[in-house]
Design an enzyme around this catalytic site. Structure first.
Site, PDB file in Angstrom:
ATOM      1  N   CYS A 125       0.858  -1.206   0.000  1.00 50.07           N
ATOM      2  CA  CYS A 125       0.000   0.000   0.000  1.00 50.07           C
ATOM      3  C   CYS A 125       0.883   1.241   0.000  1.00 50.07           C
ATOM      4  CB  CYS A 125      -0.915  -0.008   1.217  1.00 50.07           C
ATOM      5  SG  CYS A 125      -1.753   1.554   1.495  1.00 50.07           S
ATOM      6  N   CYS A 157      -0.115   4.079   2.369  1.00 51.70           N
ATOM      7  CA  CYS A 157       0.131   3.717   3.773  1.00 51.70           C
ATOM      8  C   CYS A 157       1.606   3.864   4.126  1.00 51.70           C
ATOM      9  CB  CYS A 157      -0.266   2.268   4.047  1.00 51.70           C
ATOM     10  SG  CYS A 157      -1.899   1.797   3.460  1.00 51.70           S
ATOM     11  N   ASP A 158       2.472   3.336   3.267  1.00 52.86           N
ATOM     12  CA  ASP A 158       3.868   3.140   3.661  1.00 52.86           C
ATOM     13  C   ASP A 158       4.879   3.893   2.801  1.00 52.86           C
ATOM     14  OD1 ASP A 158       3.016   1.307   5.641  1.00 52.86           O
ATOM     15  OD2 ASP A 158       2.857  -0.268   4.149  1.00 52.86           O
TER      16      ASP A 158
END
Lengths: 320, 320
Positions: A143, A146-147
């Site tokens: 993701c 997300c990261d």
């Protein structure tokens, strides 16, 4: 008439609602089911769901920064704050409908409810190559939003050539020094507008007709390179600090096979704006549904709407 | 061709997105606009929006209990954590479109943006009777789910006879000892299913053909009674601990009159599941849109979707 509602009258314990999946969506649904004083059972293989695999969550409005586990814990505590909510860490194997009552079978027992909220999430498709699972969250991610911010000014790879993969690459290009899209086919196949964006983006470089065969760790146990099946720029072991695998998701709906839920071509459950599915009494929320932009906050809101709709449904069945 | 896009090229400062309204939805939108690295301006009459008028918020998943002001502050801090986000406490008077550029005029200046997110909220219609504004949040309320739990085992009133009023009464009946629906007409007019529910609910009592003329305070400055225009059970001054005014909302869209936004019969802006309005470049979220169940969390999620769609729009305009 074997499946008529009357047959269920003798059953001892019929809850108002069973929530399948204990991630952000399911737990947020549980908070509202609790507020509506519905007798609620949440069943989930992992309490907290997929967010607990994310190190840093910066995109749940209200929390500038916390770990995925911390967010999951807060949602769980919030749901448990309502006495009518019970949460069990049990994997659901099957959900069937008998008359107006649903039966959910887990590995440990069978439960009955007047409504069902499906918030079972998805699995990321995995490459299934050596090193991938060992390096998960240590350079291997699924993701970008997300990261991705962890890789400021560092070289990263996206594995995949779909529209989703292109969008991951575009998101990553905001932070990374270089984004390599590694794709097995001739030409990546995003939507035209995203294709234009990828081509126009000077940070993104496409490595086509290449497969990732292996993920390699440095001495600290973080990703240092991916091994390709043919050399690129003379290197078969191609150095990147992160590899974002974007070869698709698999909605987890197998247990609900018998309900006759409508899904799209990705297997995602179709819902309307109030989280109704096509099956009366079945509501759905989160990564398992056909929302285009899936985030913890949007899943939580869908869970809330599913709880609201389940409340309407259960109240209707009682009055009518 | 006076309104062509080219005319705007000379303008000095065109932001990517202007967010009108700084409540939960607008601030959540700003968080994501910041994550998308969009140059973002949030304009709002009150930073935090209507939630700051709520004493106890127990229904934003992730926070078991906090004040409305605390939640607003957390969302504001989250939005301000992104350098590309600017927030100004200014009331927007007008938004117009010139070519592909939007102009937002506040009481203090004019601002330009490539996209607009409308999250301007609603006003509760007020009864406009003596005591009402003085006793706001001290017995006079406008949201049963927000504030109803404060009145456990105490008598309360709902003022109004619409479907919304009936739903407020039903929600309140979970906590209150008694719920009086005070309605000026002959017969309350909720949807049939909610009418059935009200009639079946032994806690709810309807006082029809009655108007509230005045709200009365006790010595501590909290509501003790409402004055009716005719006696009920022999009392013109009818004792209740709370009065929930549910005579409707007014979406705040006057400033956007010139945009040609489609609205429903309540004046709420129509959006799709990704917060698009009918006008390209204009997105909307929160209490101002046509969502049936409006909560802080659902508004925040709509704000996030509006940010995502605005990002798509702004990226499209740049590439194409």
């Amino acid at each position: 008439m074997a499946a008529s509602g009357k047959k269920t009258d003798g059953r001892k314990d019929i809850r108002d609602v069973i929530i399948v999946g204990a991630g952000c969506s399911g737990l947020a649904a549980a908070v509202y089911c609790g507020r509506f004083l519905m007798r609620t059972l949440v069943l989930g293989e992992t309490i907290g769901g997929v967010i607990i695999t994310t190190d840093v969550v910066e995109n749940y409005p209200g929390f500038i920064r916390l770990t995925g586990t911390e967010l999951a814990k807060k949602l769980e505590e919030h749901a448990r704050d309502y006495k009518s909510v019970e949460i069990r860490e049990e994997k659901v194997i099957e959900v069937v409908k008998n008359g107006n009552i649903f039966k959910a079978v887990s590995e440990e027992g069978a439960y009955y409810g007047r409504a069902v909220i499906i918030s079972s999430g998805t699995e990321h498709k995995k490459l299934d190559v050596p090193g991938e699972s060992e390096l998960a969250n240590r350079g291997v991610h699924y993701c970008a939003l997300c990261d991705g911010a962890l890789y400021q000014d560092r070289p990263v790879a996206v594995v995949g050539g779909s529209d989703s993969a292109a969008k991951e690459a575009l998101v990553l290009s905001q932070w990374a020094s270089r984004v390599y899209m590694i794709y097995r086919g001739d030409k990546i196949r995003p939507e035209p507008v995203n294709y234009e964006r990828v081509i126009a983006n000077r940070k993104i470089e496409i490595i086509s007709q290449a497969n990732v065969m292996k993920m390699n760790a440095n001495e600290k146990g973080f990703l240092k390179s991916v091994t390709l099946d043919k050399p690129y720029k003379g290197m078969k072991e191609f150095p990147v600090d992160a590899a974002f695998v974007a070869i698709g998701h698999i909605p987890l709906t197998g247990f609900a096979r018998g309900l006759g839920l409508k899904t799209n071509d990705k297997g995602e459950i179709l819902i309307d704006r109030n989280a109704h599915t096509n099956v009366p009494g079945v509501f759905a929320a989160g990564d398992v549904v056909d929302t285009s932009f899936k985030q913890a906050i949007t899943g939580a809101a869908e869970g809330v709407l599913a709880a609201y709709s389940a409340y309407q449904h259960v109240s209707d069945s009682r009055v009518l």
